[in-house]
Design a protein around this motif. Structure first.
Motif, mmCIF file in Angstrom:
data_model
loop_
_atom_site.group_PDB
_atom_site.id
_atom_site.type_symbol
_atom_site.label_atom_id
_atom_site.label_comp_id
_atom_site.label_asym_id
_atom_site.label_seq_id
_atom_site.Cartn_x
_atom_site.Cartn_y
_atom_site.Cartn_z
ATOM 1 N N GLY A 19 10.367 -15.657 1.723
ATOM 2 C CA GLY A 19 8.930 -15.683 1.438
ATOM 3 C C GLY A 19 8.712 -15.344 -0.020
ATOM 4 O O GLY A 19 9.244 -16.003 -0.913
ATOM 5 N N ILE A 20 7.944 -14.307 -0.275
ATOM 6 C CA ILE A 20 7.732 -13.844 -1.651
ATOM 7 C C ILE A 20 8.373 -12.469 -1.781
ATOM 8 O O ILE A 20 7.826 -11.469 -1.318
ATOM 9 N N PRO A 21 9.576 -12.402 -2.366
ATOM 10 C CA PRO A 21 10.305 -11.130 -2.441
ATOM 11 C C PRO A 21 9.483 -10.055 -3.145
ATOM 12 O O PRO A 21 8.881 -10.288 -4.194
ATOM 13 N N GLY A 22 9.465 -8.872 -2.553
ATOM 14 C CA GLY A 22 8.727 -7.763 -3.122
ATOM 15 C C GLY A 22 7.314 -7.641 -2.596
ATOM 16 O O GLY A 22 6.666 -6.603 -2.772
ATOM 17 N N LEU A 23 6.828 -8.707 -1.944
ATOM 18 C CA LEU A 23 5.466 -8.671 -1.397
ATOM 19 C C LEU A 23 5.482 -8.880 0.121
ATOM 20 O O LEU A 23 4.513 -9.380 0.696
ATOM 21 N N GLU A 24 6.593 -8.502 0.764
ATOM 22 C CA GLU A 24 6.722 -8.728 2.201
ATOM 23 C C GLU A 24 5.611 -8.044 2.989
ATOM 24 O O GLU A 24 5.129 -8.591 3.996
ATOM 25 N N THR A 25 5.204 -6.855 2.554
ATOM 26 C CA THR A 25 4.165 -6.133 3.288
ATOM 27 C C THR A 25 2.798 -6.813 3.187
ATOM 28 O O THR A 25 1.909 -6.544 3.999
ATOM 29 N N ILE A 30 -1.489 -12.657 2.335
ATOM 30 C CA ILE A 30 -1.279 -13.844 1.506
ATOM 31 C C ILE A 30 -1.421 -15.117 2.336
ATOM 32 O O ILE A 30 -1.830 -16.169 1.834
ATOM 33 N N SER A 31 -1.107 -15.004 3.625
ATOM 34 C CA SER A 31 -1.193 -16.192 4.483
ATOM 35 C C SER A 31 -2.621 -16.692 4.626
ATOM 36 O O SER A 31 -2.839 -17.879 4.909
ATOM 37 N N ILE A 32 -3.608 -15.826 4.442
ATOM 38 C CA ILE A 32 -5.011 -16.231 4.626
ATOM 39 C C ILE A 32 -5.424 -17.295 3.608
ATOM 40 O O ILE A 32 -5.905 -18.373 3.998
ATOM 41 N N PRO A 33 -5.255 -17.058 2.280
ATOM 42 C CA PRO A 33 -5.604 -18.144 1.341
ATOM 43 C C PRO A 33 -4.707 -19.366 1.492
ATOM 44 O O PRO A 33 -5.176 -20.492 1.320
ATOM 45 N N ILE A 84 6.001 -21.986 5.719
ATOM 46 C CA ILE A 84 5.501 -20.850 4.929
ATOM 47 C C ILE A 84 4.629 -19.951 5.789
ATOM 48 O O ILE A 84 4.771 -18.717 5.766
ATOM 49 N N LEU A 85 3.738 -20.532 6.576
ATOM 50 C CA LEU A 85 2.862 -19.733 7.428
ATOM 51 C C LEU A 85 3.646 -19.030 8.531
ATOM 52 O O LEU A 85 3.297 -17.915 8.932
ATOM 53 N N ALA A 86 4.715 -19.668 9.024
ATOM 54 C CA ALA A 86 5.569 -19.015 10.026
ATOM 55 C C ALA A 86 6.253 -17.782 9.446
ATOM 56 O O ALA A 86 6.405 -16.761 10.121
ATOM 57 N N ILE A 87 6.657 -17.885 8.176
ATOM 58 C CA ILE A 87 7.275 -16.734 7.503
ATOM 59 C C ILE A 87 6.262 -15.627 7.289
ATOM 60 O O ILE A 87 6.515 -14.452 7.591
ATOM 61 N N PHE A 88 5.105 -15.985 6.765
ATOM 62 C CA PHE A 88 4.100 -14.986 6.418
ATOM 63 C C PHE A 88 3.483 -14.318 7.654
ATOM 64 O O PHE A 88 3.231 -13.110 7.651
ATOM 65 N N CYS A 89 3.213 -15.105 8.681
ATOM 66 C CA CYS A 89 2.484 -14.579 9.842
ATOM 67 C C CYS A 89 3.403 -14.008 10.921
ATOM 68 O O CYS A 89 3.048 -13.025 11.582
ATOM 69 N N PHE A 90 4.573 -14.623 11.134
ATOM 70 C CA PHE A 90 5.432 -14.236 12.252
ATOM 71 C C PHE A 90 6.808 -13.739 11.810
ATOM 72 O O PHE A 90 7.655 -13.464 12.669
ATOM 73 N N ASN A 91 7.018 -13.663 10.502
ATOM 74 C CA ASN A 91 8.291 -13.182 9.960
ATOM 75 C C ASN A 91 9.467 -14.039 10.444
ATOM 76 O O ASN A 91 10.591 -13.555 10.591
ATOM 77 N N TYR A 92 9.189 -15.336 10.687
ATOM 78 C CA TYR A 92 10.238 -16.248 11.147
ATOM 79 C C TYR A 92 10.894 -16.883 9.925
ATOM 80 O O TYR A 92 10.455 -17.918 9.432
ATOM 81 N N LYS A 93 11.962 -16.240 9.445
ATOM 82 C CA LYS A 93 12.535 -16.593 8.160
ATOM 83 C C LYS A 93 13.732 -17.547 8.245
ATOM 84 O O LYS A 93 14.156 -18.085 7.222
ATOM 85 N N VAL A 280 4.691 -20.321 -8.747
ATOM 86 C CA VAL A 280 5.269 -21.628 -8.414
ATOM 87 C C VAL A 280 4.654 -22.161 -7.120
ATOM 88 O O VAL A 280 4.349 -23.359 -7.009
ATOM 89 N N ASN A 281 4.453 -21.286 -6.143
ATOM 90 C CA ASN A 281 3.840 -21.721 -4.881
ATOM 91 C C ASN A 281 2.425 -22.209 -5.094
ATOM 92 O O ASN A 281 2.017 -23.230 -4.528
#
Length: 315
Positions: A19-25, A30-33, A84-93, A280-281
Motif C-alpha cells: 500500500g503506502i509504506p509508513g501510512l498503514e494506520t 485514504i481509501s475514502i478519497p 488498492i481498495l482491498a489493501i486499504f480497506c481489508f488489508n488484503y495485500k 505517484v498514485n
C-alpha cells in the motif's frame, strides 16, 4: 537464514503489496478519497460513452476519440483500483505472481494507449483548425477506426515485453512491493539478476514512445496556436481556441505531473517513501477522473446533453 520477507524460489507464488509504506494506520481514511475518485471516474466515463452514443450531433472524430479515451480510463481504473481498495480497506495485500504481471501489463498498456489517443486527438484538432475545409474528408469514420485500432495494437505490442521479461527473472530477494500495485520497475527491482534489459526497455518506451507522442502533440499545438493567432478578430481567436481547450487541459494533466515525478525521482532522493508513493498514485489516478469532468464542463454539446438528461421530464 531466510526471513519471512524473503523466498528461496525463483518464481514466487505471491507478492505482498504494502500500500503506502509508513501510512498503514491511515489506509482506511485514504481509501475514502480513492473510492470517491473511482466512483466519479466510472460514472463520468460511462456518461461520456452514453451521451456520445445517444447524441447524433456528437458522432464526429473528436468525440469518437473521446470515447476511446474513456474506455482506456475505465480499463486502467478497473485494473488498479479494486486491488488498492482491498489493501486499504481489508488489508488484503497478497497478489499472485501471474495476477501481478497481468496487472502490470494492463496498467502500462493503458498508459501507452492513452498517450496515443491524446496524439490522435491533437491530430484531429490540427486538421479541424488548420485545414477545416478538408476535415470531414480527411478524418473519415473508417480512418478514425483505423487510428484507434493502431493505438490499441501499439499499446498491446509495445508493453508486451514488460511481463514477458519480468517472468523470466529469478526472484530470490524480498517479495514485498512498497506500493499498492504492480508497476513494471517495482517488480523488476525485486529480481536477483541483471535486469538492465528490462530497465533499458522501460526507458525506451518512456522516451521513444511516450516522449515522441509528446513531441508530436507539441508540434501540432504550435501549428494550431499559429493558426489561431493569425485570425483577424479576438472573438474568432477565442471561439477557435475553445474548440481545443478541453484537449489542451487533458494533455497538461497527463504530461506535466509525469515530468514532475521524473524530476523528483532523479533529484529528490531524500523525499520520504510514503510521500513519493502517494504522489505517484495521485498522478496515475487523478487524470482518468478529471477527463469526463473537463470535457463535461468545457464542451458545450456534452454539457448541454448532460443537463438535459438530469432536468428533462419526459411524459
Amino acid at each position: 537464514m531466510s526471513s519471512s520477507n524473503t523466498t528461496d524460489f525463483t518464481k514466487p507464488s505471491t507478492f505482498i503489496l504494502l500500500g503506502i509504506p509508513g501510512l498503514e494506520t491511515a489506509h482506511v481514511w485514504i481509501s475514502i478519497p480513492f473510492c470517491t475518485m473511482y466512483i466519479i471516474a466510472i460514472l463520468g466515463n460511462f456518461s461520456i460513452l452514453f451521451i456520445v452514443k445517444m447524441e447524433q450531433s456528437l458522432h464526429k472524430p473528436m468525440y469518437y476519440f473521446l470515447c476511446m479515451l474513456a474506455i482506456t480510463d475505465l480499463v486502467f481504473y478497473t485494473s488498479i483500483l479494486p486491488k488498492i481498495l482491498a489493501i486499504f480497506c481489508f488489508n488484503y495485500k497478497e497478489i499472485s505472481f501471474s495476477a501481478c504481471l497481468t496487472q502490470m501489463y494492463f496498467i502500462h498498456c493503458s498508459y501507452v494507449m492513452e498517450s496515443g489517443i491524446l496524439l490522435a486527438m491533437a491530430l484531429d484538432r490540427y486538421v479541424a483548425i488548420c485545414n477545416p475545409l478538408r476535415h470531414s474528408m480527411t478524418l473519415t469514420n473508417p480512418l478514425v477506426a483505423k487510428i484507434g485500432l493502431a493505438m490499441v495494437l501499439r499499446g498491446c505490442i509495445v508493453v508486451f515485453p514488460y511481463p514477458l521479461l519480468a517472468r523470466q527473472w529469478p526472484y530470490c530477494r524480498t517479495i514485498i512491493i512498497p506500493q499498492p500495485y504492480c508497476a513494471h520497475i517495482a517488480v523488476v527491482n525485486l529480481a536477483c539478476a541483471d535486469t538492465r534489459v528490462s530497465s533499458y526497455y522501460g526507458l525506451f518506451v518512456q522516451f521513444c514512445v511516450i516522449g515522441m507522442d509528446g513531441i508530436f502533440i507539441a508540434v501540432s499545438y504550435i501549428q494550431i496556436l499559429r493558426a489561431i493567432f493569425s485570425l483577424p478578430t479576438k472573438d474568432a481567436r477565442l471561439k477557435t481556441f475553445e474548440t481545443c481547450g478541453s484537449h489542451l487541459f487533458v494533455i497538461l494533466a497527463f504530461y506535466i505531473p509525469g515530468l514532475i515525478i521524473s524530476l523528483m525521482n532523479r533529484f529528490a532522493q531524500n523525499v520520504p517513501l510514503h510521500f513519493h508513493v502517494l504522489i505517484v498514485n495521485v498522478y496515475f489516478l487523478l487524470p482518468p477522473m478529471l477527463h469526463p469532468i473537463i470535457y463535461g464542463v468545457r464542451t458545450k454539446q456534452i454539457r448541454g446533453r448532460l443537463l438535459w438528461l438530469f432536468t428533462h421530464k419526459g411524459a
